[in-house]
Design an enzyme around this catalytic site. Structure first.
Site, mmCIF file in Angstrom:
data_model
loop_
_atom_site.group_PDB
_atom_site.id
_atom_site.type_symbol
_atom_site.label_atom_id
_atom_site.label_comp_id
_atom_site.label_asym_id
_atom_site.label_seq_id
_atom_site.Cartn_x
_atom_site.Cartn_y
_atom_site.Cartn_z
ATOM 1 N N SER A 7 0.853 -1.201 0.000
ATOM 2 C CA SER A 7 0.000 0.000 0.000
ATOM 3 C C SER A 7 0.879 1.238 0.000
ATOM 4 O O SER A 7 1.637 1.465 0.949
ATOM 5 C CB SER A 7 -0.896 0.021 1.240
ATOM 6 O OG SER A 7 -1.357 1.343 1.445
ATOM 7 N N HIS A 32 -1.204 -1.374 -4.348
ATOM 8 C CA HIS A 32 -2.468 -1.063 -3.673
ATOM 9 C C HIS A 32 -2.544 0.440 -3.418
ATOM 10 O O HIS A 32 -1.652 1.026 -2.802
ATOM 11 C CB HIS A 32 -2.539 -1.844 -2.348
ATOM 12 C CG HIS A 32 -3.844 -1.701 -1.628
ATOM 13 N ND1 HIS A 32 -4.970 -2.423 -1.960
ATOM 14 C CD2 HIS A 32 -4.198 -0.905 -0.588
ATOM 15 C CE1 HIS A 32 -5.964 -2.093 -1.151
ATOM 16 N NE2 HIS A 32 -5.522 -1.166 -0.304
ATOM 17 N N ASP A 34 -4.648 3.521 -1.884
ATOM 18 C CA ASP A 34 -5.684 3.868 -0.909
ATOM 19 C C ASP A 34 -6.169 5.290 -1.120
ATOM 20 O O ASP A 34 -5.443 6.249 -0.878
ATOM 21 C CB ASP A 34 -5.116 3.736 0.511
ATOM 22 C CG ASP A 34 -4.982 2.284 0.920
ATOM 23 O OD1 ASP A 34 -5.958 1.533 0.755
ATOM 24 O OD2 ASP A 34 -3.904 1.899 1.412
ATOM 25 N N MET A 36 -8.785 8.152 0.005
ATOM 26 C CA MET A 36 -9.603 8.517 1.175
ATOM 27 C C MET A 36 -10.174 9.919 1.009
ATOM 28 O O MET A 36 -9.460 10.819 0.564
ATOM 29 C CB MET A 36 -8.742 8.482 2.429
ATOM 30 C CG MET A 36 -8.076 7.150 2.658
ATOM 31 S SD MET A 36 -7.016 7.218 4.111
ATOM 32 C CE MET A 36 -6.552 5.511 4.234
ATOM 33 N N HIS A 65 -8.345 1.111 -3.969
ATOM 34 C CA HIS A 65 -9.251 0.899 -2.841
ATOM 35 C C HIS A 65 -9.900 2.238 -2.513
ATOM 36 O O HIS A 65 -9.275 3.105 -1.903
ATOM 37 C CB HIS A 65 -8.414 0.354 -1.663
ATOM 38 C CG HIS A 65 -9.175 0.156 -0.401
ATOM 39 N ND1 HIS A 65 -8.552 -0.056 0.827
ATOM 40 C CD2 HIS A 65 -10.515 0.131 -0.148
ATOM 41 C CE1 HIS A 65 -9.463 -0.204 1.757
ATOM 42 N NE2 HIS A 65 -10.662 -0.091 1.205
ATOM 43 N N MET A 67 -11.978 4.485 -0.502
ATOM 44 C CA MET A 67 -12.618 4.701 0.793
ATOM 45 C C MET A 67 -13.316 6.049 0.738
ATOM 46 O O MET A 67 -12.937 7.014 1.402
ATOM 47 C CB MET A 67 -11.555 4.651 1.907
ATOM 48 C CG MET A 67 -11.073 3.233 2.167
ATOM 49 S SD MET A 67 -9.532 3.172 3.090
ATOM 50 C CE MET A 67 -8.374 3.343 1.742
ATOM 51 N N MET A 136 -11.420 -5.900 5.300
ATOM 52 C CA MET A 136 -10.604 -4.973 6.096
ATOM 53 C C MET A 136 -10.341 -5.600 7.459
ATOM 54 O O MET A 136 -11.273 -6.007 8.153
ATOM 55 C CB MET A 136 -11.342 -3.644 6.298
ATOM 56 C CG MET A 136 -11.457 -2.767 5.065
ATOM 57 S SD MET A 136 -9.891 -2.396 4.266
ATOM 58 C CE MET A 136 -8.954 -1.614 5.576
ATOM 59 N N ASP A 174 -6.585 -6.537 4.191
ATOM 60 C CA ASP A 174 -5.927 -5.230 4.259
ATOM 61 C C ASP A 174 -5.973 -4.673 5.685
ATOM 62 O O ASP A 174 -7.048 -4.442 6.220
ATOM 63 C CB ASP A 174 -6.674 -4.291 3.293
ATOM 64 C CG ASP A 174 -6.079 -2.902 3.200
ATOM 65 O OD1 ASP A 174 -5.047 -2.639 3.820
ATOM 66 O OD2 ASP A 174 -6.672 -2.072 2.476
HETATM 67 C C1 DX5 Z 1 -6.218 1.444 5.695
HETATM 68 C C2 DX5 Z 1 -5.732 1.154 4.296
HETATM 69 C C3 DX5 Z 1 -4.639 0.155 4.260
HETATM 70 C C4 DX5 Z 1 -3.399 0.545 5.013
HETATM 71 C C5 DX5 Z 1 -2.607 -0.676 5.341
HETATM 72 O O1 DX5 Z 1 -7.304 2.274 5.632
HETATM 73 O O2 DX5 Z 1 -6.766 0.669 3.486
HETATM 74 O O3 DX5 Z 1 -4.317 -0.226 2.932
HETATM 75 O O4 DX5 Z 1 -2.623 1.480 4.327
HETATM 76 O O5 DX5 Z 1 -1.542 -0.284 6.108
HETATM 77 P P1 DX5 Z 1 -0.859 -1.243 7.178
HETATM 78 O O6 DX5 Z 1 -0.355 -2.406 6.413
HETATM 79 O O7 DX5 Z 1 0.225 -0.381 7.731
HETATM 80 O O8 DX5 Z 1 -1.901 -1.592 8.185
HETATM 81 ZN ZN ZN Z 2 -6.364 -0.323 1.445
#
Ligand code: DX5
Ligand code: ZN
Length: 218
Positions: A7, A32, A34, A36, A65, A67, A136, A174
């Site tokens: 990620s 990956h 992320d 947000m 991903h 969010m 998750m 994840d």
């Molecule tokens: C959390 C993200 C993850 C996160 C994982 O909201 O979706 O992808 O970055 O990070 P680690 O592996 O550090 O938990």
């Molecule tokens: Zn993620």
């Protein structure tokens, strides 16, 4: 085969392009990404223009991903910016079935993510149409959180559902995964493993990825 998906939320944002080519050289399978929105989760990361700027830095598939609330609003942007897999949260979308079809209309793979508190039973119907399920194992929003233990049972439940469907669906996990617990999630049936801090927490990305592989091969 188990795939490792670093990620980039935990990468050095000031040199994101280099970091993406580095993880490819170090043997990662998927990037990956992320995204947000500060509403669905209490943090803001980056959007499609940033992702587009790093698309040519490596050849690995981009696993986005989302969010974000009402994710269908942004699917076209991410599809055009070079996403290969687009995953939306079940909790963020009132019309999950329509959104899965919408993602596929761009020729992309469609994923559905579940927060830790959302039961696996919501997948029973849509399993016929998705390409990936993302479980998750932390509450989304931040890297570096602790793995929530009851998620192992959820992974097993999803594995059973996928096997029963007879379809080739990726099962991604994840949050909070490192070399100490990657073996456990793989044993529960996951085959795409996201790792943020475990890959980027120091500058030795090569050895971090190797340790993750050793964690489920031993
Ligand atoms: C959390 C993200 C993850 C996160 C994982 O909201 O979706 O992808 O970055 O990070 P680690 O592996 O550090 O938990
Ligand atoms: Zn993620």
């Amino acid at each position: 085969m188990v795939k490792i998906a670093p990620s980039i939320l935990s990468a050095d944002f000031s040199r994101l392009g280099e970091q993406v080519s580095e993880i490819e050289k170090c043997g990662a399978d998927i990037v990956h990404i992320d995204v947000m929105d500060g509403k669905f989760v209490p943090n803001i990361s980056f959007g499609a223009p940033i992702m587009k700027s790093i698309r040519e830095k490596c050849k690995l598939p981009f696993d986005v991903h989302l969010m974000i609330e009402e994710p269908a609003r942004y699917i076209e942007d991410f599809a055009k910016a070079g996403a290969d897999i687009i995953t939306v949260h079940y909790e963020a979308d009132r019309h999950i079935d329509r959104t899965i079809n919408y993602i596929k209309s761009f020729g992309k793979k469609a994923g559905v993510a579940l927060n830790p508190g959302t039961p696996v039973s919501v997948l029973v119907n849509i399993i016929e149409n998705v390409d990936m399920i993302l479980i998750m194992s932390v509450n989304p929003g931040f890297g570096g959180q602790k793995y929530i233990n009851y998620c192992g049972d959820k992974i097993k439940e999803v594995r059973a559902l996928i096997d029963q469907s007879g379809r080739n669906i990726m099962l991604e996990v994840d949050g909070g995964i490192g070399c100490d617990n990657i073996g456990e999630v793989v044993n529960c049936g996951a085959n795409v493993i996201v790792a943020g801090s475990a890959v980027f927490n120091n500058s030795d990305i090569n050895s971090n990825i190797k340790k993750l592989r050793d964690g489920y091969l031993k």
